[in-house]
Design a protein around this motif. Structure first.
Motif, PDB file in Angstrom:
ATOM      1  N   GLN A 305       0.825  -1.207   0.000  1.00  0.00           N
ATOM      2  CA  GLN A 305       0.000   0.000   0.000  1.00  0.00           C
ATOM      3  C   GLN A 305       0.860   1.259   0.000  1.00  0.00           C
ATOM      4  OE1 GLN A 305      -2.933  -0.162   3.186  1.00  0.00           O
ATOM      5  NE2 GLN A 305      -3.162  -2.355   2.923  1.00  0.00           N
ATOM      6  N   ASP A 306       1.865   1.302   0.866  1.00  0.00           N
ATOM      7  CA  ASP A 306       2.697   2.501   1.005  1.00  0.00           C
ATOM      8  C   ASP A 306       3.499   2.774  -0.260  1.00  0.00           C
ATOM      9  OD1 ASP A 306       1.741   2.676   3.583  1.00  0.00           O
ATOM     10  OD2 ASP A 306       3.546   1.829   4.517  1.00  0.00           O
ATOM     11  N   ARG A 307       4.126   1.743  -0.822  1.00  0.00           N
ATOM     12  CA  ARG A 307       4.943   1.945  -2.024  1.00  0.00           C
ATOM     13  C   ARG A 307       4.083   2.254  -3.236  1.00  0.00           C
ATOM     14  NH1 ARG A 307       9.423   3.326   0.486  1.00  0.00           N
ATOM     15  NH2 ARG A 307      10.065   1.711   1.986  1.00  0.00           N
ATOM     16  N   GLY A 308       2.863   1.694  -3.269  1.00  0.00           N
ATOM     17  CA  GLY A 308       1.957   2.037  -4.355  1.00  0.00           C
ATOM     18  C   GLY A 308       1.628   3.521  -4.359  1.00  0.00           C
ATOM     19  N   ARG A 309       1.315   4.070  -3.187  1.00  0.00           N
ATOM     20  CA  ARG A 309       1.039   5.511  -3.096  1.00  0.00           C
ATOM     21  C   ARG A 309       2.272   6.332  -3.472  1.00  0.00           C
ATOM     22  NH1 ARG A 309      -2.128   3.807   1.415  1.00  0.00           N
ATOM     23  NH2 ARG A 309      -0.299   3.964   2.787  1.00  0.00           N
ATOM     24  N   GLN A 310       3.431   5.881  -3.005  1.00  0.00           N
ATOM     25  CA  GLN A 310       4.677   6.588  -3.293  1.00  0.00           C
ATOM     26  C   GLN A 310       4.949   6.635  -4.803  1.00  0.00           C
ATOM     27  OE1 GLN A 310       7.964   4.808  -1.217  1.00  0.00           O
ATOM     28  NE2 GLN A 310       9.384   6.463  -1.659  1.00  0.00           N
ATOM     29  N   LEU A 311       4.709   5.529  -5.476  1.00  0.00           N
ATOM     30  CA  LEU A 311       4.937   5.483  -6.923  1.00  0.00           C
ATOM     31  C   LEU A 311       3.929   6.340  -7.683  1.00  0.00           C
ATOM     32  CD1 LEU A 311       5.787   1.705  -7.215  1.00  0.00           C
ATOM     33  CD2 LEU A 311       7.295   3.581  -7.896  1.00  0.00           C
ATOM     34  N   ARG A 312       2.673   6.274  -7.288  1.00  0.00           N
ATOM     35  CA  ARG A 312       1.664   7.090  -7.982  1.00  0.00           C
ATOM     36  C   ARG A 312       1.942   8.579  -7.790  1.00  0.00           C
ATOM     37  NH1 ARG A 312      -1.487   2.652  -6.384  1.00  0.00           N
ATOM     38  NH2 ARG A 312      -2.037   3.593  -4.382  1.00  0.00           N
ATOM     39  N   ASP A 313       2.338   8.952  -6.581  1.00  0.00           N
ATOM     40  CA  ASP A 313       2.695  10.352  -6.337  1.00  0.00           C
ATOM     41  C   ASP A 313       3.945  10.732  -7.131  1.00  0.00           C
ATOM     42  OD1 ASP A 313       0.570  10.578  -4.585  1.00  0.00           O
ATOM     43  OD2 ASP A 313       1.808  10.378  -2.774  1.00  0.00           O
ATOM     44  N   GLY A 314       4.881   9.792  -7.228  1.00  0.00           N
ATOM     45  CA  GLY A 314       6.150  10.092  -7.876  1.00  0.00           C
ATOM     46  C   GLY A 314       6.054  10.313  -9.369  1.00  0.00           C
ATOM     47  N   VAL A 315       5.150   9.616 -10.039  1.00  0.00           N
ATOM     48  CA  VAL A 315       5.047   9.774 -11.497  1.00  0.00           C
ATOM     49  C   VAL A 315       4.173  10.960 -11.884  1.00  0.00           C
ATOM     50  CG1 VAL A 315       5.415   7.313 -11.878  1.00  0.00           C
ATOM     51  CG2 VAL A 315       3.069   8.198 -11.756  1.00  0.00           C
ATOM     52  N   ALA A 316       3.394  11.481 -10.951  1.00  0.00           N
ATOM     53  CA  ALA A 316       2.541  12.625 -11.256  1.00  0.00           C
ATOM     54  C   ALA A 316       3.404  13.814 -11.679  1.00  0.00           C
ATOM     55  CB  ALA A 316       1.694  12.993 -10.039  1.00  0.00           C
TER      56      ALA A 316
END
Length: 401
Positions: A305-316
């Motif tokens: 869950q945490d890394r998924g959010r981190q990746l989605r935020d990172g590619v924005a």
């Protein structure tokens, strides 16, 4: 063409391009025969939940291989019994649940078709509903559930009785009649481009299947075993299905699939209606127990869950990125133009493995074990690939800006 490509062309069937000759892996990285290192953010297409050569996986294979590998379906093994009980608990089936262990996701979905027939045939109900964009496998039965012409047309006629429903609540409402035996649906459609169903779709599908005495069968081959941050994606919706199919991440690279049933659906199969020579063999079962046990014991679902959010935020905000879809570590990155194949190729050149399920979507499905270092490496490599493609595919407006 290099020597290995000559060998592949000569000896392997031409069923798709092979990008590199990979020789070893460790964690989230793999190396090819030339020593080039790649960051693997496709994970064997959502398979390698613990990455490559994880000590838990390696130990489970070695220990079980030195003890008991295969005994056929005439016998049970402790590992098989442990895995069945574990899957029932993780899926929340209750005591009445049952598990059949197969070798792959497509085999689990073949059994799901038979489950639907066993439920519907005594009353003359043979229709199975599937959703547009679905992908359920490549064998003839599973392929018949997959309404993609490019996959199906060469093999027609398909298994009869399959009806495709548009991805909308209105279409869902209109699809049900007294011929429907079951609906088979992916909570998130991975091969369609990590497409999420409309809000309330699964809940309404559950209500309609119950009202029409039909089964609701969920294909969680990609989304199951923790990929979305829950053990099963349906657990995010509050519904209880009649059956779930699972594979991919459950074995972290070892071939294994399963059909898990709930309630009355658990009573439909009887001796002689199905089986598998290799299904649930001690080696596969032991590996799955070790993998699932490690995910549970180390709370990797929280990391998903945490890394998924981190990746989605990172590619924005990166060039070409129009948004994201999916949950946990099954992520579709939407592009603002149909250049996904070019982005995948540019990423590969820079040492990053991703894939392009559609013209405008990049799919990533990395190991559950990734941390800050892997996320940072991914964002650096992915941004470089996007920038390279953006520069060579400028729109007229961008060129004259």
């Amino acid at each position: 063409m290099t020597d290995w490509q000559d060998d592949a062309s000569r000896d392997l069937m031409s069923l798709g391009g092979r990008l590199a000759l990979l020789t070893r892996g460790e964690g989230s990285h793999v190396w090819d025969a030339d020593g080039t290192r790649y960051l693997d953010f496709l994970g064997g297409i959502a398979v390698n939940s613990l990455g490559h050569a994880h000590p838990v996986f390696v130990e489970a294979v070695a220990t079980q291989a030195a003890t008991l590998t295969h005994v056929s379906n005439y016998f049970a093994s402790p590992a098989q019994l442990e895995l069945a009980a574990r899957l029932k608990r993780l899926a929340g089936t209750g005591e009445r649940g049952r598990v059949f262990l197969a070798n792959s996701g497509t085999e689990a979905n073949e059994m799901a078709i038979k489950l639907a027939r066993l439920h519907g045939n005594p009353r003359g109900r043979t229709t199975i509903l599937v959703v547009e964009g679905a992908f359920h496998g490549r064998t003839m039965g599973a392929l018949s559930l997959t309404p993609k012409a490019a996959y199906r047309d060469p093999f027609e006629p398909a298994v009869p009785g399959i009806r495709t429903v548009a991805r909308s609540l209105d279409a869902l409402e209109q699809a049900f009649d007294d011929t429907v035996a079951a609906m088979i649906v992916e909570p998130i459609q991975g091969e369609a481009g990590v497409v999420e169903l409309p809000d309330g779709f699964l809940q309404r599908a559950r209500e309609l299947t119950s009202a029409h005495d039909a089964l609701l069968i969920l294909d969680e081959v990609q989304t199951g075993s923790g990929r979305t941050g829950e053990w099963f994606a349906f657990q995010r919706t509050g519904i209880v299905p009649d059956a779930v199919t699972v594979a991919k991440s459950i074995g972290a690279g070892f071939p294994l699939g399963a059909l898990i049933t709930f309630g009355d659906a658990s009573d439909l199969f009887y001796p002689g209606t199905h089986n598998s020579t290799f299904g649930g063999n001690p080696l596969a079962s032991a590996v799955a127990n070790a993998v699932l046990g490690h995910i549970e014991d180390t709370d990797l679902l929280q990391n998903v869950q945490d890394r998924g959010r981190q990746l989605r935020d990172g590619v924005a905000g990166l060039p070409l990125v129009a948004g994201t879809r999916g949950a946990g570590l099954l992520i579709g990155i939407l592009l603002d133009r149909p250049v996904a194949a070019e982005v995948r190729a540019a990423a590969h050149q820079r040492g990053l493995i991703i894939n392009a399920p559609t013209d405008d979507v990049i799919r990533i499905a990395p190991a559950y074990t990734i941390g800050d270092a892997e996320v940072a490496e991914f964002l650096t490599l992915f941004a470089a690939a996007l920038e390279a493609v953006a520069e060579t595919t400028k729109t007229p407006t961008e060129t004259h800006a």
